[in-house]
Design a protein around this motif. Structure first.
Motif, PDB file in Angstrom:
ATOM      1  N   GLU A  41       0.876  -1.128  -0.060  1.00 56.85           N
ATOM      2  CA  GLU A  41      -0.044   0.080  -0.027  1.00 56.85           C
ATOM      3  C   GLU A  41       0.815   1.110   0.172  1.00 56.85           C
ATOM      4  OE1 GLU A  41      -4.011   1.740   2.368  1.00 56.85           O
ATOM      5  OE2 GLU A  41      -2.791   0.347   3.315  1.00 56.85           O
ATOM      6  N   THR A  42       0.761   2.095  -1.038  1.00 55.89           N
ATOM      7  CA  THR A  42       1.602   3.099  -1.200  1.00 55.89           C
ATOM      8  C   THR A  42       0.927   4.522  -1.490  1.00 55.89           C
ATOM      9  OG1 THR A  42       1.747   2.733  -3.442  1.00 55.89           O
ATOM     10  CG2 THR A  42       3.388   1.773  -2.002  1.00 55.89           C
ATOM     11  N   PRO A  43       1.492   5.560  -1.697  1.00 55.10           N
ATOM     12  CA  PRO A  43       0.870   6.732  -2.232  1.00 55.10           C
ATOM     13  C   PRO A  43       0.422   6.426  -3.713  1.00 55.10           C
ATOM     14  CG  PRO A  43       2.789   7.372  -0.905  1.00 55.10           C
ATOM     15  CD  PRO A  43       2.707   6.049  -1.065  1.00 55.10           C
ATOM     16  N   LYS A  44      -0.429   7.645  -4.214  1.00 47.68           N
ATOM     17  CA  LYS A  44      -1.005   7.180  -5.397  1.00 47.68           C
ATOM     18  C   LYS A  44      -0.123   7.041  -6.601  1.00 47.68           C
ATOM     19  CE  LYS A  44      -2.504  10.632  -8.034  1.00 47.68           C
ATOM     20  NZ  LYS A  44      -3.120  11.752  -8.603  1.00 47.68           N
ATOM     21  N   ASN A  45       1.051   7.882  -6.718  1.00 46.16           N
ATOM     22  CA  ASN A  45       2.033   7.799  -7.787  1.00 46.16           C
ATOM     23  C   ASN A  45       2.865   6.618  -7.651  1.00 46.16           C
ATOM     24  OD1 ASN A  45       0.681   9.983  -9.044  1.00 46.16           O
ATOM     25  ND2 ASN A  45       2.076  11.456  -7.781  1.00 46.16           N
ATOM     26  N   ILE A  46       2.679   5.814  -6.588  1.00 50.37           N
ATOM     27  CA  ILE A  46       3.947   4.828  -6.669  1.00 50.37           C
ATOM     28  C   ILE A  46       3.453   3.522  -6.357  1.00 50.37           C
ATOM     29  CG2 ILE A  46       5.817   4.048  -4.853  1.00 50.37           C
ATOM     30  CD1 ILE A  46       5.650   7.086  -3.854  1.00 50.37           C
ATOM     31  N   LEU A  47       4.191   2.674  -7.218  1.00 48.51           N
ATOM     32  CA  LEU A  47       3.880   1.249  -7.055  1.00 48.51           C
ATOM     33  C   LEU A  47       5.347   0.461  -6.393  1.00 48.51           C
ATOM     34  CD1 LEU A  47       2.643  -1.445  -7.709  1.00 48.51           C
ATOM     35  CD2 LEU A  47       3.689  -1.516  -9.887  1.00 48.51           C
ATOM     36  N   SER A  48       4.929  -0.192  -5.069  1.00 45.22           N
ATOM     37  CA  SER A  48       6.333  -0.793  -4.564  1.00 45.22           C
ATOM     38  C   SER A  48       5.934  -2.271  -4.461  1.00 45.22           C
ATOM     39  CB  SER A  48       6.235  -0.380  -3.196  1.00 45.22           C
ATOM     40  OG  SER A  48       6.673   0.982  -3.005  1.00 45.22           O
ATOM     41  N   ILE A  49       6.796  -3.128  -4.761  1.00 46.03           N
ATOM     42  CA  ILE A  49       6.422  -4.614  -5.078  1.00 46.03           C
ATOM     43  C   ILE A  49       7.714  -5.150  -4.132  1.00 46.03           C
ATOM     44  CG2 ILE A  49       6.300  -6.643  -6.228  1.00 46.03           C
ATOM     45  CD1 ILE A  49       5.452  -4.867  -8.818  1.00 46.03           C
ATOM     46  N   ALA A  50       7.083  -5.957  -3.129  1.00 46.13           N
ATOM     47  CA  ALA A  50       8.297  -6.710  -2.364  1.00 46.13           C
ATOM     48  C   ALA A  50       8.250  -8.234  -2.974  1.00 46.13           C
ATOM     49  CB  ALA A  50       7.793  -7.144  -0.818  1.00 46.13           C
ATOM     50  N   ILE A  51       9.668  -8.637  -3.261  1.00 50.60           N
ATOM     51  CA  ILE A  51       9.921 -10.056  -3.827  1.00 50.60           C
ATOM     52  C   ILE A  51      10.835 -10.689  -2.995  1.00 50.60           C
ATOM     53  CG2 ILE A  51      10.871 -11.150  -5.825  1.00 50.60           C
ATOM     54  CD1 ILE A  51      10.346  -8.661  -7.496  1.00 50.60           C
ATOM     55  N   ASN A  52      10.506 -12.096  -2.770  1.00 50.91           N
ATOM     56  CA  ASN A  52      11.415 -12.850  -1.786  1.00 50.91           C
ATOM     57  C   ASN A  52      11.711 -14.058  -2.489  1.00 50.91           C
ATOM     58  OD1 ASN A  52       9.790 -15.308  -0.672  1.00 50.91           O
ATOM     59  ND2 ASN A  52       8.379 -13.451  -0.757  1.00 50.91           N
ATOM     60  N   GLY A  53      12.686 -14.720  -2.173  1.00 53.54           N
ATOM     61  CA  GLY A  53      13.381 -15.839  -2.732  1.00 53.54           C
ATOM     62  C   GLY A  53      14.720 -16.305  -2.384  1.00 53.54           C
TER      63      GLY A  53
END
Length: 356
Positions: free
Chosen positions: A94-106
């Protein structure tokens, strides 16, 4: 107070509305060892394409829609870094409108397996990766790094004090004390992960222990967070517009940008610039749109001039890389113009690129 609450709810609603048409699903074919994000953004196909291209080329060394499975190189250790890499999952934050944050694990397997968590942050107005150094005024970067370091040092020192207070410490506790006494805490923005949350930014720095001692490392990775308002005086104009939901896009650095153009006016190519270091050195990958095979570039940025070496192969006979081409070009706004010179024939071909 009621007006403030209504304003907050309105902004939250706008943020949700802005991203409701952005979907993320698993890149196919998915498997037990490969769960990787693929973005769909029907109303902004260019943004969708840029984000997916960056993620797949940067993490998988795979060009979208090329031959073979996206996981074919990482799953067998055939990438440029020669490690087996498994991707186990991802999460849209969940972020501000202009931002996409993606968490990746491996997990990456070199000399030994090591789990990892990474975060990728994108500007949804442009599709570009958000570089941490673009978020702060140049003369404030050291200050922000100092704030991060101060928080990490306090966490480590507080834990050390508790360990040292034990009257009859066990061998395990003594080993822990040694770990934290030698802990590296002078992290810079370039050396840590970060991501945007709804009302704050979180920085994640590496743990104190090496792989062999990680079972004794109770602190693990260091997480430092700041509410956005606490960094108001340090944000760059770009960051202020990004976080305030403005559509105004300020100029940002060359790092992690995609360019498209042509060599000799007739060979379409796409270029992904990697990180540009403080000394101006950088690497890049490019591919001809026709055959979609990654080609490595190693370059140097000096002012607005770019010099690049394209290697052909490594000669065992001479113990050196053999050049395939040399590039000399100038960065002019959102364009790169110059020449691509064939090293064998010495023929110069025109190079023209424009930021996607």
């Amino acid at each position: 107070m009621k007006k403030q609450i209504l304003f907050f709810l309105l902004i939250s609603g706008l943020s949700f509305s802005q991203q409701k048409n952005l979907k993320i699903a698993d890149l196919q074919p998915k498997s037990e060892d490969f769960a990787f994000p693929k973005v769909s953004y029907a109303e902004k196909p260019l943004i969708e394409n840029k984000i997916n291209t960056f993620l797949q080329v940067n993490q998988l060394e795979y060009i979208p829609d090329s031959v073979g499975s996206p996981s074919q190189l990482v799953s067998v250790g055939k990438t440029s870094y020669s490690n087996y890499v498994y991707f186990y999952g991802w999460e849209k934050l969940e972020t501000p409108k202009n931002i996409l944050s993606i968490a990746i694990n491996g997990e990456a397997s070199g000399a030994y397996p090591e789990g990892f968590d990474i975060w990728k942050n994108f500007d949804l107005r442009t599709g570009n990766l958000i570089n941490s150094k673009d978020l702060f005024q140049p003369n404030s970067i050291k200050t922000v790094e100092g704030l991060i370091q101060k928080n990490i040092k306090k966490e480590v020192n507080d834990f050390l004090a508790a360990l040292r207070s034990e009257k009859d410490p066990s061998e395990e506790v003594l080993d822990q004390i040694a770990i934290y006494e030698d802990c590296f805490t002078n992290f810079t923005l370039d050396g840590i992960e970060y991501y945007f949350a709804k009302n704050k930014i979180r920085f994640i720095a590496g743990r104190c222990s090496n792989h062999a001692m990680r079972a004794l490392d109770e602190l693990g990775s260091h997480v430092v967070e700041f509410p956005y308002k606490d960094l108001d005086k340090y944000w760059s104009p770009y960051a202020k517009n990004l976080l305030s939901d403005s559509e105004k896009v300020d100029k940002t650095s060359l790092d992690n940008k995609l360019y498209r153009g042509k060599i000799d006016g007739k060979y379409p190519i796409t270029v992904l610039i990697d990180k540009v270091y403080d000394d101006g050195s950088f690497s890049a990958k490019y591919w001809y749109d026709k055959n979609k095979k990654l080609i490595e570039w190693n370059g140097k940025l000096k002012g607005n001039h770019i010099s690049i070496i394209e290697n052909d192969y490594y000669s065992e006979e001479t113990n050196q890389w053999i050049f395939r081409a040399l590039v000399e070009a100038d960065l002019q706004g959102n364009k790169i113009s110059g020449t691509w010179q064939d090293h064998k024939t010495k023929k110069y071909l025109k190079l023209e690129l424009e930021e996607l």
